[in-house]
Each structure stands twice: as structure tokens, then as C-alpha cells.
Design a protein around this motif. Structure first.
Motif, PDB file in Angstrom:
ATOM      1  N   THR A 335      -6.358 -32.792  15.363  1.00 23.02           N
ATOM      2  CA  THR A 335      -7.431 -32.737  14.351  1.00 23.02           C
ATOM      3  C   THR A 335      -7.499 -31.402  13.638  1.00 23.02           C
ATOM      4  OG1 THR A 335      -8.997 -32.042  16.053  1.00 23.02           O
ATOM      5  CG2 THR A 335      -8.832 -34.403  15.601  1.00 23.02           C
ATOM      6  N   ASP A 336      -6.683 -30.423  14.019  1.00 18.96           N
ATOM      7  CA  ASP A 336      -6.732 -29.118  13.352  1.00 18.96           C
ATOM      8  C   ASP A 336      -6.299 -29.199  11.899  1.00 18.96           C
ATOM      9  OD1 ASP A 336      -7.631 -27.996  15.636  1.00 18.96           O
ATOM     10  OD2 ASP A 336      -5.660 -27.246  16.284  1.00 18.96           O
ATOM     11  N   MET A 337      -5.554 -30.242  11.593  1.00 16.54           N
ATOM     12  CA  MET A 337      -5.041 -30.320  10.229  1.00 16.54           C
ATOM     13  C   MET A 337      -5.985 -31.056   9.289  1.00 16.54           C
ATOM     14  SD  MET A 337      -2.223 -33.334  10.503  1.00 16.54           S
ATOM     15  CE  MET A 337      -2.704 -35.002  10.916  1.00 16.54           C
ATOM     16  N   VAL A 338      -7.129 -31.516   9.752  1.00 12.68           N
ATOM     17  CA  VAL A 338      -8.066 -32.218   8.888  1.00 12.68           C
ATOM     18  C   VAL A 338      -8.592 -31.262   7.818  1.00 12.68           C
ATOM     19  CG1 VAL A 338     -10.242 -33.477   8.791  1.00 12.68           C
ATOM     20  CG2 VAL A 338      -8.730 -33.755  10.756  1.00 12.68           C
ATOM     21  N   THR A 339      -8.468 -31.656   6.562  1.00 15.50           N
ATOM     22  CA  THR A 339      -8.948 -30.825   5.458  1.00 15.50           C
ATOM     23  C   THR A 339     -10.367 -31.212   5.107  1.00 15.50           C
ATOM     24  OG1 THR A 339      -8.031 -32.387   3.878  1.00 15.50           O
ATOM     25  CG2 THR A 339      -6.647 -30.526   4.496  1.00 15.50           C
ATOM     26  N   ALA A 340     -11.143 -30.226   4.721  1.00 19.51           N
ATOM     27  CA  ALA A 340     -12.560 -30.452   4.440  1.00 19.51           C
ATOM     28  C   ALA A 340     -12.748 -31.017   3.042  1.00 19.51           C
ATOM     29  CB  ALA A 340     -13.328 -29.148   4.581  1.00 19.51           C
ATOM     30  N   ALA A 341     -13.756 -31.891   2.924  1.00 18.13           N
ATOM     31  CA  ALA A 341     -14.108 -32.425   1.617  1.00 18.13           C
ATOM     32  C   ALA A 341     -14.911 -31.381   0.838  1.00 18.13           C
ATOM     33  CB  ALA A 341     -14.923 -33.705   1.773  1.00 18.13           C
ATOM     34  N   SER A 342     -15.001 -31.577  -0.471  1.00 20.82           N
ATOM     35  CA  SER A 342     -15.751 -30.661  -1.321  1.00 20.82           C
ATOM     36  C   SER A 342     -16.648 -31.465  -2.239  1.00 20.82           C
ATOM     37  CB  SER A 342     -14.794 -29.790  -2.135  1.00 20.82           C
ATOM     38  OG  SER A 342     -14.112 -30.589  -3.086  1.00 20.82           O
ATOM     39  N   ALA A 343     -17.361 -30.771  -3.107  1.00 19.26           N
ATOM     40  CA  ALA A 343     -18.248 -31.463  -4.040  1.00 19.26           C
ATOM     41  C   ALA A 343     -17.471 -32.286  -5.045  1.00 19.26           C
ATOM     42  CB  ALA A 343     -19.128 -30.448  -4.763  1.00 19.26           C
ATOM     43  N   GLN A 344     -16.209 -31.928  -5.286  1.00 18.20           N
ATOM     44  CA  GLN A 344     -15.403 -32.635  -6.277  1.00 18.20           C
ATOM     45  C   GLN A 344     -14.478 -33.680  -5.667  1.00 18.20           C
ATOM     46  OE1 GLN A 344     -14.178 -29.956  -9.802  1.00 18.20           O
ATOM     47  NE2 GLN A 344     -14.065 -28.578  -8.051  1.00 18.20           N
ATOM     48  N   VAL A 345     -13.969 -33.399  -4.485  1.00 15.72           N
ATOM     49  CA  VAL A 345     -12.956 -34.255  -3.869  1.00 15.72           C
ATOM     50  C   VAL A 345     -13.454 -34.737  -2.507  1.00 15.72           C
ATOM     51  CG1 VAL A 345     -10.600 -34.380  -2.986  1.00 15.72           C
ATOM     52  CG2 VAL A 345     -11.088 -33.078  -5.070  1.00 15.72           C
ATOM     53  N   ALA A 346     -13.392 -36.051  -2.317  1.00 14.87           N
ATOM     54  CA  ALA A 346     -13.743 -36.642  -1.028  1.00 14.87           C
ATOM     55  C   ALA A 346     -12.470 -36.862  -0.218  1.00 14.87           C
ATOM     56  CB  ALA A 346     -14.469 -37.966  -1.237  1.00 14.87           C
ATOM     57  N   VAL A 347     -12.499 -36.551   1.086  1.00 17.87           N
ATOM     58  CA  VAL A 347     -11.332 -36.664   1.961  1.00 17.87           C
ATOM     59  C   VAL A 347     -11.661 -37.608   3.119  1.00 17.87           C
ATOM     60  CG1 VAL A 347      -9.706 -35.428   3.430  1.00 17.87           C
ATOM     61  CG2 VAL A 347     -10.576 -34.345   1.352  1.00 17.87           C
ATOM     62  N   ASP A 348     -10.792 -38.599   3.323  1.00 14.93           N
ATOM     63  CA  ASP A 348     -10.920 -39.544   4.443  1.00 14.93           C
ATOM     64  C   ASP A 348      -9.800 -39.293   5.438  1.00 14.93           C
ATOM     65  OD1 ASP A 348     -13.117 -40.768   3.275  1.00 14.93           O
ATOM     66  OD2 ASP A 348     -11.849 -42.118   2.093  1.00 14.93           O
ATOM     67  N   TYR A 349     -10.130 -39.425   6.742  1.00 16.83           N
ATOM     68  CA  TYR A 349      -9.164 -39.161   7.814  1.00 16.83           C
ATOM     69  C   TYR A 349      -9.251 -40.302   8.827  1.00 16.83           C
ATOM     70  CZ  TYR A 349      -7.192 -36.916  11.972  1.00 16.83           C
ATOM     71  OH  TYR A 349      -6.459 -36.630  13.100  1.00 16.83           O
ATOM     72  N   ASP A 350      -8.107 -40.939   9.086  1.00 22.09           N
ATOM     73  CA  ASP A 350      -8.037 -42.035  10.051  1.00 22.09           C
ATOM     74  C   ASP A 350      -6.800 -41.857  10.908  1.00 22.09           C
ATOM     75  OD1 ASP A 350     -10.321 -43.668   9.108  1.00 22.09           O
ATOM     76  OD2 ASP A 350      -9.096 -43.875   7.295  1.00 22.09           O
ATOM     77  N   THR A 351      -6.896 -42.316  12.147  1.00 18.29           N
ATOM     78  CA  THR A 351      -5.751 -42.291  13.065  1.00 18.29           C
ATOM     79  C   THR A 351      -5.448 -43.706  13.531  1.00 18.29           C
ATOM     80  OG1 THR A 351      -7.213 -41.893  14.963  1.00 18.29           O
ATOM     81  CG2 THR A 351      -6.277 -39.962  13.848  1.00 18.29           C
ATOM     82  N   TYR A 352      -4.168 -43.998  13.633  1.00 19.17           N
ATOM     83  CA  TYR A 352      -3.681 -45.291  14.122  1.00 19.17           C
ATOM     84  C   TYR A 352      -2.618 -45.013  15.172  1.00 19.17           C
ATOM     85  CZ  TYR A 352      -5.828 -46.657   9.693  1.00 19.17           C
ATOM     86  OH  TYR A 352      -6.698 -46.831   8.641  1.00 19.17           O
ATOM     87  N   GLY A 353      -3.054 -44.785  16.368  1.00 12.48           N
ATOM     88  CA  GLY A 353      -2.117 -44.417  17.422  1.00 12.48           C
ATOM     89  C   GLY A 353      -1.544 -43.043  17.151  1.00 12.48           C
ATOM     90  N   GLU A 354      -0.232 -42.982  16.978  1.00 13.02           N
ATOM     91  CA  GLU A 354       0.432 -41.720  16.681  1.00 13.02           C
ATOM     92  C   GLU A 354       0.494 -41.433  15.182  1.00 13.02           C
ATOM     93  OE1 GLU A 354       1.555 -39.339  18.737  1.00 13.02           O
ATOM     94  OE2 GLU A 354       0.531 -40.499  20.295  1.00 13.02           O
ATOM     95  N   TYR A 355      -0.055 -42.342  14.414  1.00 14.26           N
ATOM     96  CA  TYR A 355      -0.014 -42.175  12.951  1.00 14.26           C
ATOM     97  C   TYR A 355      -1.360 -41.664  12.431  1.00 14.26           C
ATOM     98  CZ  TYR A 355       4.458 -44.584  12.746  1.00 14.26           C
ATOM     99  OH  TYR A 355       5.785 -44.923  12.904  1.00 14.26           O
ATOM    100  N   VAL A 356      -1.260 -40.826  11.450  1.00 15.12           N
ATOM    101  CA  VAL A 356      -2.432 -40.252  10.797  1.00 15.12           C
ATOM    102  C   VAL A 356      -2.391 -40.591   9.315  1.00 15.12           C
ATOM    103  CG1 VAL A 356      -3.604 -38.115  10.157  1.00 15.12           C
ATOM    104  CG2 VAL A 356      -2.671 -38.368  12.436  1.00 15.12           C
ATOM    105  N   ARG A 357      -3.534 -41.005   8.818  1.00 16.08           N
ATOM    106  CA  ARG A 357      -3.636 -41.285   7.380  1.00 16.08           C
ATOM    107  C   ARG A 357      -4.755 -40.432   6.795  1.00 16.08           C
ATOM    108  NH1 ARG A 357      -6.496 -44.164   3.619  1.00 16.08           N
ATOM    109  NH2 ARG A 357      -5.268 -45.016   1.853  1.00 16.08           N
ATOM    110  N   MET A 358      -4.405 -39.652   5.774  1.00 13.98           N
ATOM    111  CA  MET A 358      -5.393 -38.823   5.085  1.00 13.98           C
ATOM    112  C   MET A 358      -5.352 -39.151   3.600  1.00 13.98           C
ATOM    113  SD  MET A 358      -4.962 -35.123   6.975  1.00 13.98           S
ATOM    114  CE  MET A 358      -6.419 -34.489   6.176  1.00 13.98           C
ATOM    115  N   GLU A 359      -6.532 -39.214   3.001  1.00 17.04           N
ATOM    116  CA  GLU A 359      -6.621 -39.549   1.570  1.00 17.04           C
ATOM    117  C   GLU A 359      -7.667 -38.668   0.903  1.00 17.04           C
ATOM    118  OE1 GLU A 359      -6.738 -43.741  -0.524  1.00 17.04           O
ATOM    119  OE2 GLU A 359      -8.801 -43.058  -0.200  1.00 17.04           O
ATOM    120  N   ALA A 360      -7.303 -38.134  -0.256  1.00 25.47           N
ATOM    121  CA  ALA A 360      -8.236 -37.354  -1.084  1.00 25.47           C
ATOM    122  C   ALA A 360      -8.494 -38.120  -2.364  1.00 25.47           C
ATOM    123  CB  ALA A 360      -7.663 -35.970  -1.382  1.00 25.47           C
TER     124      ALA A 360
END
Length: 367
Positions: A335-360
Motif C-alpha cells: 500500500t505504500d505506492m497508493v497515490t493521494a487524491a486531490s481536489a482536481q483528480v480522484a484516485v481509486d485503488y483496488d487489489t485483486y489477489g496479487e494484482y493492483v488496479r489504480m485509476e485517476a
């Protein structure tokens, strides 16, 4: 051109202030004495003409002192009153005094016409011609002039008209000079604005680079001092993250048609250099995205690709409503690599086993 019109308005307003002063000085400094000393028949006509011309001067002064154009209605009425006053004052002159000292209105009327019609040269010339024609006609009808009288009248008429009409080319020359000066000033202002914009951009770039190097330099120092072990997985991930951030930062300064995809591609190239198998999918037409928003949109790409172990998938989706940048990779559950959301950009973080999906996601309409 707006610049030419502004220069013309500036010259005309300045010249009218000077003409207002000249008209007032000539009328009340040079014309009062002949009006009082000589016998006009009837006297009240000459006084009425003098008063009418004084009222025209005062009416023009209301707009001239505020450096505003004289309204067309005031110009029309003022011109008619001026010509009528001139004809009336000339009509009651003592016999044989045309173009002499008692004929105070002849030289005065031209200044009134200049004050009223300076920015309407064809009308000014017509009005001057009418004034001169009426004066000469009354001169010829009053008495039968001899050669000396005709010569003296011609000298007075020519000298007075020449001095007054010289104001027209002077105003045109000043207009030309003023337009040139305003053009030079505008170019200097544009140059100053560009220099300030470049300096601001350089300061912003130095700030961004300083922020990135602030993370990278301690890492390099720890590696050089032996505090960190290059064989450690966490150290490798930190080095990969720093390298990807710098590569994206360098790509930010490139002049390309689609900066967002260019920066994402730079992150992908850096991951592929480390042996990560990365696929990139881009859909939608290019959208103008501010640099600070692009940095936040690419944060998931930087973080996830830095932590990827063998393969990853990156997608960029652009619509009329929003811009999305998503990354899925076998990055584990760190989880150290999770990037923080801001007022302009929303960030979603999900894990699927060994897979990580991040979306801005950045909403274009809300900007």
C-alpha cells in the motif's frame, strides 16, 4: 485598427485642449477691445455674435476638458451658430473696415471651426470655405475696393487661413508619431509579458525538479554510503520509482501534440527497460490537460509500474466529460505506492489477489 483609433483620439483630445485655450485667449484677449471701441450698427448684433461664439466655446469645453469627443449634435449646432455669428458680425462692420481691426470675427471664427471640426477635415475645409466666401462677398458688396484694399484683404485672409489650416497637418503628423509610439510601447509590453511568463515557467520547473530531486538525492546518498542494499527488493522498487518519476518529468517539457499520452508512454518505456511487459491502450481524441493535472493523472502509472514485477496494462480514456488513466499490474499488495487524491483528480485503488488496479480521473467539465 484599434491602435490607430486610440492614437487619433488621443491626438484630437490633446489638440482640442490647445485649441480651446487659443480660442479663449483670442476671443477675450484680442476681440473685446475692438468690440468696445468701434461703432457697429446696430451694436447689439455684434454683441450677440460675440456672446454666441463665447457660448460655443463654453459648450465645447464641457467635453474637451474631459478629453471626450464632442457629440455630433453639438458639432452641427455649434458650426451653424459660428457661421451665423460670423456673418452677423461682419454685416454690421463700419464701412471700409472689412479685414481690419474692427473685423474681429474673421480671425476668431476659424479657431471655433477648428475646435468643432478637427476630426472631420472635409467638413472643416467646407466650413472654412463658406466662412471665407461670405466674408469676401460682404467685403466686395460693402464698398468698391481699390487695389491696395484688395491686396491688404488678401494678405489678411491668406495669412489667417494659412495659420489656422496648418493645425490640420500638424495633428496628422502627431497622430502618426503617436501611433508609432503606441506600437513600440505595445511591442515592449508584449515582450515584457513574454519574459515574465518564461521566468515564471522556469521558476515552476525548478520547483518541480527540486521536488523530484528531493526524493532522488537522499536515495542516491544512501546507496553511495552503503545504507541501502541494491539487491534489496524495496531498494530496487524505490530506485525504479525515482527513475520513472524523472523520466516522466523530462517528458513533461517536450513539445508534442498529445502531452498526456507522451508522458504515459515515457513511464511505460522506463518499465520496459526493467524487463516489465507493458501494454498501452489509448482511446478518445486528445484533450487539453493542464501540466499540474497531468502530473496527478500519471501518478498511478508511476507508482504502479515502479512496483510491477513482470507485466502491467495501462489504459488512457478521453471523453467529453472526463479523462481517465488506469494501471493494472502484478504489484502485490504494497500500500505504500497508493497515490493521494486531490481536489482536481480522484484516485481509486483496488487489489485483486496479487494484482493492483489504480485509476485517476479528471472531470473536464468541472474545470
Amino acid at each position: 485598427m484599434p491602435e490607430s483609433r486610440a492614437a487619433r483620439d488621443h491626438v484630437h483630445s490633446t489638440m482640442r485642449i490647445a485649441l480651446l485655450c487659443v480660442t479663449g485667449v483670442v476671443q477675450f484677449g484680442l476681440c473685446v477691445r475692438p468690440l468696445v471701441e468701434y461703432e457697429y450698427r446696430p451694436k447689439w448684433v455684434a454683441v450677440a455674435a460675440f456672446t454666441a461664439l463665447a457660448l460655443v466655446t463654453a459648450a465645447c469645453g464641457v467635453w474637451v476638458v474631459r478629453r471626450k469627443p464632442i457629440p455630433a449634435a453639438v458639432v452641427v449646432v455649434g458650426t451653424a451658430v459660428t457661421l451665423a455669428a460670423s456673418a452677423g458680425a461682419t454685416r454690421v462692420l463700419p464701412p471700409g473696415q472689412h479685414f481690419g481691426t474692427p473685423d474681429w470675427s474673421f480671425g476668431l471664427v476659424g479657431w471655433h471651426l477648428l475646435l468643432l471640426l478637427l476630426d472631420r477635415v472635409p467638413v472643416l475645409l467646407t466650413a472654412m470655405a463658406v466662412h471665407l466666401t461670405v466674408s469676401v462677398g460682404q467685403f466686395l458688396l460693402a464698398v468698391v475696393p481699390d487695389r491696395a484694399g484688395i491686396g491688404a484683404a488678401g494678405i489678411v485672409a491668406f495669412g489667417t487661413a494659412s495659420i489656422q489650416l496648418a493645425v490640420v497637418p500638424i495633428s496628422r503628423m502627431l497622430h502618426h508619431r503617436t501611433r508609432q509610439a503606441m506600437s513600440v510601447a505595445a511591442e515592449q509590453e508584449q515582450l515584457t509579458t513574454r519574459v515574465m511568463a518564461v521566468e515564471q515557467w522556469e521558476r515552476e520547473q525548478r520547483s518541480v525538479f527540486a521536488g523530484q530531486l528531493g526524493v532522488t538525492l537522499p536515495l542516491l546518498a544512501d546507496l553511495a554510503d552503503g545504507v541501502l542494499d541494491p539487491r534489496d527488493d524495496d531498494t530496487r522498487r524505490r530506485c525504479s520509482l525515482a527513475a520513472t518519476q524523472l523520466r516522466r518529468l523530462f517528458a513533461e517539457n517536450d513539445e508534442v501534440p498529445d502531452p498526456l499520452v507522451h508522458e504515459v508512454t515515457a513511464c511505460v518505456d522506463e518499465a520496459e527497460r526493467r524487463g516489465i511487459e507493458v501494454s498501452l491502450a489509448v482511446s478518445g481524441a486528445a484533450v487539453a490537460v493542464p501540466p499540474e493535472v497531468r502530473r496527478e493523472l500519471t501518478s498511478p502509472v508511476v507508482a504502479t509500474l515502479a512496483a510491477a514485477r513482470s507485466h502491467a496494462r495501462v489504459s488512457v480514456l478521453r471523453t467529453h466529460e472526463d479523462v481517465r488513466v488506469a494501471v493494472m499490474a502484478d504489484a502485490g499488495t504494497d500500500t505504500d505506492m497508493v497515490t493521494a487524491a486531490s481536489a482536481q483528480v480522484a484516485v481509486d485503488y483496488d487489489t485483486y489477489g496479487e494484482y493492483v488496479r489504480m485509476e485517476a480521473r479528471w472531470q473536464t467539465r468541472s474545470s
